[in-house]
Design an enzyme around this catalytic site. Structure first.
Site, PDB file in Angstrom:
ATOM      1  N   ILE A 137       0.864  -1.168   0.000  1.00  0.00           N
ATOM      2  CA  ILE A 137       0.000   0.000   0.000  1.00  0.00           C
ATOM      3  C   ILE A 137       0.908   1.227   0.000  1.00  0.00           C
ATOM      4  O   ILE A 137       2.054   1.163   0.446  1.00  0.00           O
ATOM      5  CB  ILE A 137      -0.972   0.021   1.211  1.00  0.00           C
ATOM      6  N   ASP A 138       0.419   2.313  -0.538  1.00  0.00           N
ATOM      7  CA  ASP A 138       1.245   3.501  -0.709  1.00  0.00           C
ATOM      8  C   ASP A 138       1.816   4.009   0.609  1.00  0.00           C
ATOM      9  O   ASP A 138       1.237   3.785   1.681  1.00  0.00           O
ATOM     10  CB  ASP A 138       0.426   4.620  -1.361  1.00  0.00           C
ATOM     11  N   ARG A 139       2.916   4.723   0.526  1.00  0.00           N
ATOM     12  CA  ARG A 139       3.575   5.273   1.710  1.00  0.00           C
ATOM     13  C   ARG A 139       2.600   6.047   2.595  1.00  0.00           C
ATOM     14  O   ARG A 139       2.602   5.889   3.823  1.00  0.00           O
ATOM     15  CB  ARG A 139       4.715   6.200   1.278  1.00  0.00           C
ATOM     16  N   ARG A 238      -6.888   6.030  -5.819  1.00  0.00           N
ATOM     17  CA  ARG A 238      -6.531   7.427  -6.043  1.00  0.00           C
ATOM     18  C   ARG A 238      -6.797   7.835  -7.489  1.00  0.00           C
ATOM     19  O   ARG A 238      -7.337   8.911  -7.756  1.00  0.00           O
ATOM     20  CB  ARG A 238      -5.062   7.646  -5.687  1.00  0.00           C
TER      21      ARG A 238
END
Length: 313
Positions: A137-139, A238
């Site tokens: 998962i994204d930062r 997103r």
């Protein structure tokens, strides 16, 4: 290095090269097979693409490179562990933590922390830079993530991801109100032709991406929504939300550059993760409460601090 030799039989004629190798190498994930094809696979002594359709008698040679010791330092970084056994570990990742080392982020990552905590007991399927990492998962996205401690568990979890059978539910705050309280977005997502660092919805090419959404609450030009991933493309939620005019609050990449609430990243949280355990074959599910910063924004927007018991998709 270990080299395997296979010959295409009558029952396998017409199979794509990547499908053929996935069949012949059951302990290797499809994504790993495709990477091997780029450098270590030959058909009748010649390089070939993954989409090559085999003919009877075709000789396929694949070299399996030996595992290389990861040049990544184990770091004593505290982890919020939701579950752990001999096969896997489930983590509630905080916002701001990078999942695996990459240029500019070789320390302080989840991998650094896992290497210290698991003391070398991590799968090696995704290479030396991503030991144990099945998905990411994204930062700046927080929430539930599973890592594998051995190759058997890694392959089993990766197959569930590929078949879209893992349950993955996120919650996020987006701009603008929705006309419909729920819906499904289905597009092709791939690398943006204008900015190679970004992903985008493409008219041609890319990979199929499906996101189901449901509005939970709305107020003051913002909406609090739930997202269920059917597929798991890079930046999928997103990109999809931006595509339909509802970029995530705090996302300067796919939304407004300036955030009215001075957030450190997009208001997106991986709340629920469910899958079949590789060894027990029983379905298990894990959840993580919304982070405090997320709840504070909901308060400021005048929205209820919805909890995990609230109905999900």
């Amino acid at each position: 290095m270990n080299t395997e030799q296979f010959v295409c039989g009558i029952e396998e004629e017409g199979m794509r090269l990547d499908s053929f190798l996935s069949l012949k190498l059951p302990d290797v994930t499809r994504s790993r097979v495709q990477k091997l094809i780029d450098e270590y696979v030959f058909v009748n002594g010649k390089k070939a693409g993954k989409s090559l359709k085999l003919k009877v008698g075709d000789e396929v040679s694949v070299t399996l490179p030996e595992a290389v010791e990861a040049e990544i330092n184990a770091e004593n970084i505290p982890l919020d562990i939701l579950y752990e056994d001999s096969d896997l570990i489930v983590i509630n990742k905080p916002q701001g933590m990078v999942v695996h080392p990459a240029p500019g982020h070789y320390s302080g990552t989840l991998v650094n922390a896992l290497m210290y905590h698991c003391k070398g007991e991590l799968s090696g399927i995704n290479g030396v830079m991503r030991p144990g990492i099945v998905h990411r998962i994204d930062r700046d996205t927080s929430g539930v993530l599973v890592a594998a401690k051995n190759d058997f568990a890694h392959k089993a979890l990766a197959e569930q991801l590929e078949k879209h059978s893992m349950k993955r539910i996120y919650k996020g705050i987006v701009y603008n109100g929705f006309k419909e309280p729920e819906g499904t977005i289905e597009t092709q997502i791939g690398r943006s032709q204008r900015d190679r660092k970004k992903m985008a919805v493409l008219k041609a090419g890319g990979r199929r991406a499906v996101t189901h959404y449901r509005v939970i609450d709305a107020n003051g030009g913002f909406s609090f929504a739930e997202f269920r991933l059917e597929t798991g493309r890079t930046h999928q939620i997103r990109v999809h939300m931006s595509h339909i005019g509802h970029p995530l609050l705090g996302d300067p990449v796919y939304g407004p550059q300036k955030c009215p609430y001075n957030l450190k990243g997009q208001a997106l949280h991986a709340e629920v993760l469910g899958f079949v355990h590789p060894s027990t074959n029983k379905y298990i599910e894990f959840s993580a409460d919304l982070p405090e910063y997320f709840r504070e924004v909901l308060k400021r927007l005048g929205m209820k601090e919805w909890i995990l018991s609230e109905k999900t998709l």
